[in-house]
Design an enzyme around this catalytic site. Structure first.
Site, PDB file in Angstrom:
ATOM      1  N   ARG A  19       3.276  -1.812  -1.628  1.00  0.00           N
ATOM      2  CA  ARG A  19       3.371  -2.735  -2.270  1.00  0.00           C
ATOM      3  C   ARG A  19       3.704  -4.097  -2.513  1.00  0.00           C
ATOM      4  NH1 ARG A  19       7.755  -2.021  -7.283  1.00  0.00           N
ATOM      5  NH2 ARG A  19       6.668  -3.645  -9.182  1.00  0.00           N
ATOM      6  N   CYS A  32      10.724  -4.468  -6.206  1.00  0.00           N
ATOM      7  CA  CYS A  32      10.076  -4.547  -5.555  1.00  0.00           C
ATOM      8  C   CYS A  32      10.434  -3.190  -4.532  1.00  0.00           C
ATOM      9  CB  CYS A  32       9.495  -6.035  -5.073  1.00  0.00           C
ATOM     10  SG  CYS A  32       8.636  -6.637  -6.589  1.00  0.00           S
TER      11      CYS A  32
END
Length: 302
Positions: A240, A194
């Site tokens: 994100r 991530c």
């Protein structure tokens, strides 16, 4: 006699006749590296951290195909015997990488052997015309795990910190312990995929690819955009993680770790691309404004 005739007939097939002397080289590369790329597609390239590998390879080969005529049509390109040194290094890395399962060596050997082919046929002058695809391919070489871990942790901490403060500012019940976010009744670990080094490198590669394709003539515009790719990548990572946090908070942990997790990955790249385009448009506006201001003064001098 029959075998000789068969080989001659085989070489006269349209595809091989068009390739000329290149088909034996292409065949050798296929024999060497089809097993390698097959293993990669079913190995690390199937993981989220290294999923950019096949994309980098495809874009690199497309760039090489796109720039190849510039090299082949230049009559000043002279063959370089130094390419044989690259052949030796490439084959040595391939043998070590394949036998010892060192993927960095195995992938690097592909890049080095392609470099050797260019040098042996077109020399350093020819290589200078197609250097970028080879540089771009370096982004698909996996870095040592210790280096990734060392550089990834500060990045994850920074992304977690920014995410926490943004969501807290807009009113979400969120807290942070290291790289663990507590939002409502859910806990989220900001993983390497991530906000890790590989993600940053992938987005950096995306920005460099964009710069190479558009080829701006303004040096300032190219330099500023290249420097801004790093904060753009960081911003895309933050977005994100925010998206994943909000999905988990509103739809549950199963949604956050399921299909919508992959969708957040698409959001990452779309966000990065949108930010790059927006930044480039802003720089274009600034450059044009400066040119318009400079135009009257130059006319006054004449």
């Amino acid at each position: 006699m029959d075998s000789t005739m068969n080989v001659a007939a085989f070489q006269k097939l349209p595809v091989f006749h068009k390739m000329g002397e290149w088909w034996p080289i292409a065949l050798g590369m296929v024999i060497l590296f089809v097993p390698t790329f097959y293993d990669l597609m079913h190995g690390i390239w199937a993981t989220e951290e290294q999923a950019h590998g096949p994309i980098i390879l495809a874009l690199s080969l497309w760039l090489l195909y796109r720039q190849w005529p510039r090299m082949t049509q230049d009559s000043t390109c002279v063959k370089s015997a130094s390419g044989w040194a690259f052949v030796g290094i490439g084959l040595l890395l391939y043998i070590l990488g394949r036998s010892q399962q060192v993927l960095a060596f195995e992938i690097s050997s592909f890049i080095i052997l392609l470099t050797a082919i260019v040098l042996l046929n077109f020399g350093w002058r020819g290589f200078a015309k197609v250097w970028f695809p080879f540089f771009f391919m370096l982004f698909m070489v996996p870095l040592p795990g210790q280096v990734v871990s060392l550089l990834t942790m500060p990045m994850k901490m920074a992304v977690s910190y920014v995410t926490e403060h943004i969501l807290f500012w807009v009113g979400y019940p969120i807290a942070r312990t290291g790289v663990i976010l507590q939002v409502g009744q859910y806990q989220l670990l900001v993983a390497d995929a991530c906000a890790g080094l590989q993600t940053l490198l992938t987005l950096e590669a995306l920005g460099l690819f964009y710069l190479n394709v558009v080829r701006h003539t303004a040096v300032l515009r190219n330099v500023v955009l290249a420097l801004l790719i790093i904060p753009i990548s960081f911003t895309a990572n933050v977005i994100r993680v925010i998206v994943l946090t909000l999905i988990t908070y509103h739809f549950g942990d199963a949604a956050g770790q399921g299909f919508l997790h992959g969708f957040a990955g698409m959001v990452l790249f779309l966000t990065a691309l949108s930010l790059i385009l927006a930044t480039d448009s802003l720089l274009q506006w600034i450059v044009r404004r400066r040119q318009r201001r400079a135009l009257p003064s130059s006319e006054g001098k004449t």
